[in-house]
Design an enzyme around this catalytic site. Structure first.
Site, PDB file in Angstrom:
ATOM      1  N   ASP A 107     -13.152  -2.346   0.338  1.00  0.00           N
ATOM      2  CA  ASP A 107     -13.102  -3.602  -0.421  1.00  0.00           C
ATOM      3  C   ASP A 107     -14.032  -4.672   0.136  1.00  0.00           C
ATOM      4  O   ASP A 107     -14.018  -5.813  -0.335  1.00  0.00           O
ATOM      5  CB  ASP A 107     -11.669  -4.130  -0.508  1.00  0.00           C
ATOM      6  CG  ASP A 107     -11.106  -4.474   0.858  1.00  0.00           C
ATOM      7  OD1 ASP A 107     -11.435  -3.771   1.828  1.00  0.00           O
ATOM      8  OD2 ASP A 107     -10.339  -5.450   0.969  1.00  0.00           O
TER       9      ASP A 107
ATOM     10  N   ASP B 123     -16.073  -1.660   4.705  1.00  0.00           N
ATOM     11  CA  ASP B 123     -14.944  -0.854   4.233  1.00  0.00           C
ATOM     12  C   ASP B 123     -14.882  -0.876   2.706  1.00  0.00           C
ATOM     13  O   ASP B 123     -15.737  -1.480   2.044  1.00  0.00           O
ATOM     14  CB  ASP B 123     -13.628  -1.318   4.872  1.00  0.00           C
ATOM     15  CG  ASP B 123     -13.146  -2.652   4.338  1.00  0.00           C
ATOM     16  OD1 ASP B 123     -13.986  -3.428   3.852  1.00  0.00           O
ATOM     17  OD2 ASP B 123     -11.939  -2.930   4.410  1.00  0.00           O
TER      18      ASP B 123
ATOM     19  N   SER C 252      -7.903  -1.341   0.924  1.00  0.00           N
ATOM     20  CA  SER C 252      -8.894  -1.683   1.942  1.00  0.00           C
ATOM     21  C   SER C 252      -9.618  -0.478   2.531  1.00  0.00           C
ATOM     22  O   SER C 252     -10.371   0.183   1.849  1.00  0.00           O
ATOM     23  CB  SER C 252      -8.195  -2.497   3.033  1.00  0.00           C
ATOM     24  OG  SER C 252      -9.118  -2.939   3.964  1.00  0.00           O
ATOM     25  N   HIS C 253      -9.349  -0.186   3.793  1.00  0.00           N
ATOM     26  CA  HIS C 253     -10.073   0.875   4.500  1.00  0.00           C
ATOM     27  C   HIS C 253      -9.332   2.199   4.435  1.00  0.00           C
ATOM     28  O   HIS C 253      -9.764   3.168   5.059  1.00  0.00           O
ATOM     29  CB  HIS C 253     -10.241   0.460   5.961  1.00  0.00           C
ATOM     30  CG  HIS C 253      -8.928   0.069   6.567  1.00  0.00           C
ATOM     31  ND1 HIS C 253      -8.309  -1.130   6.256  1.00  0.00           N
ATOM     32  CD2 HIS C 253      -8.083   0.721   7.387  1.00  0.00           C
ATOM     33  CE1 HIS C 253      -7.155  -1.199   6.884  1.00  0.00           C
ATOM     34  NE2 HIS C 253      -6.992  -0.092   7.579  1.00  0.00           N
TER      35      HIS C 253
ATOM     36  N   LYS D  74     -11.751 -12.347   5.164  1.00  0.00           N
ATOM     37  CA  LYS D  74     -12.879 -11.926   5.990  1.00  0.00           C
ATOM     38  C   LYS D  74     -13.960 -11.386   5.057  1.00  0.00           C
ATOM     39  O   LYS D  74     -13.674 -11.045   3.909  1.00  0.00           O
ATOM     40  CB  LYS D  74     -12.451 -10.911   7.026  1.00  0.00           C
ATOM     41  CG  LYS D  74     -11.703  -9.711   6.493  1.00  0.00           C
ATOM     42  CD  LYS D  74     -11.044  -8.956   7.631  1.00  0.00           C
ATOM     43  CE  LYS D  74     -10.324  -7.735   7.131  1.00  0.00           C
ATOM     44  NZ  LYS D  74      -8.919  -7.715   7.444  1.00  0.00           N
TER      45      LYS D  74
ATOM     46  N   GLU E 172     -11.116 -10.684  13.817  1.00  0.00           N
ATOM     47  CA  GLU E 172     -10.131  -9.754  14.350  1.00  0.00           C
ATOM     48  C   GLU E 172     -10.880  -8.573  14.953  1.00  0.00           C
ATOM     49  O   GLU E 172     -11.972  -8.218  14.489  1.00  0.00           O
ATOM     50  CB  GLU E 172      -9.214  -9.247  13.239  1.00  0.00           C
ATOM     51  CG  GLU E 172      -8.353 -10.311  12.604  1.00  0.00           C
ATOM     52  CD  GLU E 172      -7.269  -9.688  11.732  1.00  0.00           C
ATOM     53  OE1 GLU E 172      -6.179  -9.439  12.247  1.00  0.00           O
ATOM     54  OE2 GLU E 172      -7.534  -9.428  10.547  1.00  0.00           O
TER      55      GLU E 172
ATOM     56  N   ARG F  23       0.844  -1.203   0.000  1.00  0.00           N
ATOM     57  CA  ARG F  23       0.000   0.000   0.000  1.00  0.00           C
ATOM     58  C   ARG F  23       0.868   1.238   0.000  1.00  0.00           C
ATOM     59  O   ARG F  23       1.770   1.364   0.822  1.00  0.00           O
ATOM     60  CB  ARG F  23      -0.895   0.016   1.240  1.00  0.00           C
ATOM     61  CG  ARG F  23      -1.895  -1.089   1.194  1.00  0.00           C
ATOM     62  CD  ARG F  23      -2.898  -0.965   2.302  1.00  0.00           C
ATOM     63  NE  ARG F  23      -3.625  -2.217   2.401  1.00  0.00           N
ATOM     64  CZ  ARG F  23      -4.460  -2.513   3.376  1.00  0.00           C
ATOM     65  NH1 ARG F  23      -4.683  -1.635   4.331  1.00  0.00           N
ATOM     66  NH2 ARG F  23      -5.079  -3.667   3.389  1.00  0.00           N
TER      67      ARG F  23
ATOM     68  N   ASP G  64     -14.325  -6.347   3.049  1.00  0.00           N
ATOM     69  CA  ASP G  64     -14.033  -7.455   3.964  1.00  0.00           C
ATOM     70  C   ASP G  64     -14.282  -7.095   5.425  1.00  0.00           C
ATOM     71  O   ASP G  64     -14.358  -7.969   6.272  1.00  0.00           O
ATOM     72  CB  ASP G  64     -12.615  -8.023   3.735  1.00  0.00           C
ATOM     73  CG  ASP G  64     -11.540  -6.975   3.818  1.00  0.00           C
ATOM     74  OD1 ASP G  64     -11.862  -5.793   4.013  1.00  0.00           O
ATOM     75  OD2 ASP G  64     -10.353  -7.343   3.682  1.00  0.00           O
ATOM     76  N   ARG G  65     -14.427  -5.802   5.726  1.00  0.00           N
ATOM     77  CA  ARG G  65     -14.696  -5.414   7.116  1.00  0.00           C
ATOM     78  C   ARG G  65     -16.166  -5.088   7.332  1.00  0.00           C
ATOM     79  O   ARG G  65     -16.858  -4.689   6.391  1.00  0.00           O
ATOM     80  CB  ARG G  65     -13.913  -4.159   7.479  1.00  0.00           C
ATOM     81  CG  ARG G  65     -12.439  -4.373   7.523  1.00  0.00           C
ATOM     82  CD  ARG G  65     -11.752  -3.123   7.992  1.00  0.00           C
ATOM     83  NE  ARG G  65     -10.333  -3.414   8.153  1.00  0.00           N
ATOM     84  CZ  ARG G  65      -9.497  -2.713   8.890  1.00  0.00           C
ATOM     85  NH1 ARG G  65      -9.925  -1.651   9.535  1.00  0.00           N
ATOM     86  NH2 ARG G  65      -8.235  -3.065   8.998  1.00  0.00           N
TER      87      ARG G  65
ATOM     88  N   SER H 154     -10.281  -5.668  14.467  1.00  0.00           N
ATOM     89  CA  SER H 154     -10.307  -4.584  13.491  1.00  0.00           C
ATOM     90  C   SER H 154     -11.492  -4.716  12.526  1.00  0.00           C
ATOM     91  O   SER H 154     -11.372  -4.411  11.357  1.00  0.00           O
ATOM     92  CB  SER H 154      -8.995  -4.586  12.715  1.00  0.00           C
ATOM     93  OG  SER H 154      -8.756  -5.871  12.178  1.00  0.00           O
TER      94      SER H 154
ATOM     95  N   THR I 218      -1.746 -10.772  13.971  1.00  0.00           N
ATOM     96  CA  THR I 218      -2.646  -9.888  13.228  1.00  0.00           C
ATOM     97  C   THR I 218      -2.496 -10.106  11.718  1.00  0.00           C
ATOM     98  O   THR I 218      -1.379 -10.138  11.212  1.00  0.00           O
ATOM     99  CB  THR I 218      -2.322  -8.428  13.583  1.00  0.00           C
ATOM    100  OG1 THR I 218      -2.647  -8.239  14.955  1.00  0.00           O
ATOM    101  CG2 THR I 218      -3.091  -7.453  12.735  1.00  0.00           C
TER     102      THR I 218
HETATM  103  C1  G1P Z   1      -4.981  -3.799  10.102  1.00  0.00           C
HETATM  104  C2  G1P Z   1      -5.697  -4.548  11.196  1.00  0.00           C
HETATM  105  C3  G1P Z   1      -5.598  -6.037  10.965  1.00  0.00           C
HETATM  106  C4  G1P Z   1      -6.125  -6.369   9.565  1.00  0.00           C
HETATM  107  C5  G1P Z   1      -5.426  -5.528   8.526  1.00  0.00           C
HETATM  108  C6  G1P Z   1      -6.029  -5.731   7.148  1.00  0.00           C
HETATM  109  O1  G1P Z   1      -3.614  -4.130  10.106  1.00  0.00           O
HETATM  110  O2  G1P Z   1      -5.192  -4.198  12.454  1.00  0.00           O
HETATM  111  O3  G1P Z   1      -6.326  -6.711  11.954  1.00  0.00           O
HETATM  112  O4  G1P Z   1      -5.937  -7.722   9.284  1.00  0.00           O
HETATM  113  O5  G1P Z   1      -5.544  -4.152   8.854  1.00  0.00           O
HETATM  114  O6  G1P Z   1      -7.375  -5.389   7.094  1.00  0.00           O
HETATM  115  P1  G1P Z   1      -2.497  -3.207  10.792  1.00  0.00           P
HETATM  116  O7  G1P Z   1      -2.642  -1.842  10.194  1.00  0.00           O
HETATM  117  O8  G1P Z   1      -2.827  -3.170  12.255  1.00  0.00           O
HETATM  118  O9  G1P Z   1      -1.195  -3.893  10.509  1.00  0.00           O
HETATM  119 ZN    ZN Z   2     -10.643  -4.284   3.686  1.00  0.00          ZN
END
Ligand code: G1P
Ligand code: ZN
Length: 589
Positions: A319, A317, A144-145, A418, A405, A52, A321-322, A407, A386
């Site tokens: 994409d 989110d 993602s988010h 997820k 998770e 990213r 998955d959240r 998150s 994680t």
């Molecule tokens: C974060 C979340 C983790 C999740 C990941 C991808 O990662 O904490 O649980 O799997 O996004 O969605 P981090 O930024 O903490 O490494």
């Molecule tokens: Zn995502």
């Protein structure tokens, strides 16, 4: 005017056959790939979930090309003749990157790409498609988010043939390849449109190369229908003669789930037209930060709080998955509790009736509510680092059915990612089965199991050096013999340190080891403080502090109030304010 009309008509007649012939020739014409010399970029190390970076970084000459070539090189001989899924959340730079992927894949003897229409595929849908079509893997275009748009983030993630994110060994190898890349192969003249479903065939270096553009929802909706009782869910959402509709409000935050929500909830399950917002995927998410939590999905939270007609609210989110779940009057369900409640009620979902329920798992910082359910139901329970990639092996080995998770990630072994939409359908199945509100379900759960209070403090975009110094300080406490047994008191509550370590994990299936996964401070009463640096940010360092405490007796006190003393102690132990200069976190979840 007549002359004008006549000429326009003639022009059309001329234009269409002409375009048709050009197209037919270009399809038959054999295209030739070329080799382009390049030099490595030093920064292409995939994080918790793919590479990213800011869009501007991906836009640099050769940058995206290098990374895609390295992904394909890491697959070695398997690339030749393979099929890959390609799609993402539709954020800015999706179209450009798909063009690059098409040209590089064709030049590297990939046989077929299956691409979501307009490049759209949710992350769970990619996972499902890889499995359904038995592909070598997939390339997911998402950050993602993280916010999208030209000034914000883009991301590229590789998923392997089980449908899950590439494991550490593979991402390490991809990174290594990016560090020594000298050239990439590309078919510069290959132009392929992916706006509409259909199959297009090309000849590249004398080989056949196929691009199939598909509807992003078709495969996924079939999967959901095979898991859930759609008739029951439709009765719940659209109401019956004897019961009023259960009103939901779903916020897609202008991410990719919009197309799934429209098809599944509005069209298939008959949910009210006003039950979905922000369902048009936009390349900058309409300037929304597409992270479903109480801070960034505030608009949804406020709407559900203000309008008592809504029985459940959910946000996704970028994409897909959240997920975040709230009940009537915005009653918040922590992701750790959500996982535990779903675990406790899996038997009302048809998929688990036929597939059985094997073990449960959560990431290490996630609140341990699900552990208590596992214990009661006599199921195996796993605690992994994680990142969703750590669940894949356990699922493939048939030892894991449900995991999550803190998150805002929840999912099962139906795929290897997820799955936000799945989580909402799971919650609705439980509600339809129990005929109780979200709040009633949670209160009943706490009565049986006690309650894990959980919160996470994020300090985003700190100076990397300061964040590293803080982590080093915590690391030094592990070696300090005086740490264990030390007392800390705040707001009249005292906690004693029982153990401190840096979490490491040995995968029970392939014995691979993941080290340095977060500092854990465990207290004598079972409470925990965890410190990690985020692996998904695109600039600076994000410090995450996780605070977890368990109350045995049924209690409905406010989580933030209950956890305040532990938060203070967490700041004292880490000296976070002194190291970073931050007085307050950027986000509390
Ligand atoms: C974060 C979340 C983790 C999740 C990941 C991808 O990662 O904490 O649980 O799997 O996004 O969605 P981090 O930024 O903490 O490494
Ligand atoms: Zn995502």
């Amino acid at each position: 005017k007549i002359l004008n009309n006549y000429l326009t008509l003639k022009l059309y007649q001329f234009h269409y056959p002409f375009e048709f012939i050009v197209r037919a020739i270009s399809i038959r014409m054999s295209l030739t790939s070329i080799t382009v010399p390049t030099t490595p970029f030093g920064d292409q190390k995939p994080g918790t979930s793919g590479l990213r970076k800011k869009v501007a970084v991906f836009m640099q000459k050769h940058y995206t090309e290098n990374f895609i070539q390295s992904i394909l090189d890491a697959q070695k001989d398997k690339t030749k003749g393979c099929t890959l899924i390609v799609g993402g959340d539709g954020r800015y730079f999706t179209t450009q990157s798909i063009n690059i992927i098409i040209r590089i894949a064709s030049a590297n003897a990939v046989h077929k790409l299956i691409i979501g229409r307009r490049g759209l595929l949710s992350t769970p849908a990619v996972s499902s498609l890889i499995r359904t079509h038995k592909c070598l893997g997939g390339i997911v275009l998402t950050a993602s988010h993280n916010p999208g748009g030209i000034r914000n983030d883009f991301g590229i993630k590789y998923n392997i043939e089980n449908g899950g994110p590439a494991p550490d060994q593979m991402t390490d190898e991809i990174y290594e390849l990016t560090g020594k890349i000298k050239e990439y192969k590309i078919t510069p003249d290959l132009d392929c449109d992916f706006q509409q479903p259909g199959v297009q065939q090309f000849e590249v270096d004398g080989r056949e190369f196929v691009v199939e553009v598909i509807d992003p929802v078709d495969d996924y909706i079939q999967l959901m229908k095979s898991i859930f009782d759609f008739k029951k869910l439709s009765n719940l959402l659209s109401g019956t003669e004897t019961s009023p509709p259960f009103n939901v409000l779903l916020d897609s935050m202008n991410g990719v789930t919009g197309v799934y929500v429209k098809r599944i909830f509005l069209e298939e399950l008959g949910s009210n037209q006003d039950s979905a917002v922000h369902i048009i995927p936009l390349d900058n998410f309409g300037e929304i930060h597409p992270d479903p939590n109480l801070t960034y999905a505030k608009e949804l939270v406020d709407k559900v709080r203000e309008d008592s007609k809504f029985d459940l609210g959910a946000a996704f989110d970028g994409d897909g998955d959240r997920n975040m779940i709230i009940g009537k009057n915005a009653f918040f369900v922590t992701p750790s509790d959500s996982l535990a409640v779903i675990a406790n009620n899996l038997d009302c979902i048809p998929y688990f009736q036929t597939h059985g329920v094997h073990g449960f798992a959560r990431s290490m910082p996630t609140g341990a509510a699900v552990d208590r359910v596992a214990q009661k139901l006599n199921k195996e329970m796993f605690e992994v680092p994680t990142g969703w990639k750590y669940f894949g092996n356990l699922m493939d080995a048939g030892r894991l059915s449900l995991c999550g998770e803190e998150s805002f990630g929840t999912g099962s072994d139906h795929i290897r990612e997820k799955d936000g939409i799945w989580a909402v359908l799971a919650w609705l199945s439980i509600i339809a089965h129990k005929q109780m509100s979200v709040e009633e379900i949670l209160k009943e759960h706490w009565k049986i199991y006690g309650r894990n209070y959980f919160t996470r403090y994020d300090y985003e975009e700190c100076e990397s050096e300061a964040a590293n110094k803080m982590m080093n300080h915590l690391e030094s406490l592990i070696d300090d013999k005086n740490t264990v047994g030390k007392n800390f008191t705040s707001c009249g509550k005292t906690y004693v340190i029982k153990q401190i370590d840096n979490f490491s994990y040995v995968d029970p299936i392939d014995n691979s080891v993941a080290k340095n996964q977060g500092i854990r401070v465990l207290f004598e009463d079972g409470s925990r403080l965890i410190y990690r640096l985020s692996g998904t940010g695109s600039s600076g360092a994000t410090i995450r502090v996780y605070i977890d405490s368990y109350e045995k007796s049924e209690t409905t006190a406010d989580a933030q109030a209950i956890l305040k003393p532990l938060v203070n102690i967490g700041l004292e132990i880490s000296k976070l304010k002194a190291f970073t200069g931050r007085e307050e976190p950027t986000v509390i979840t």
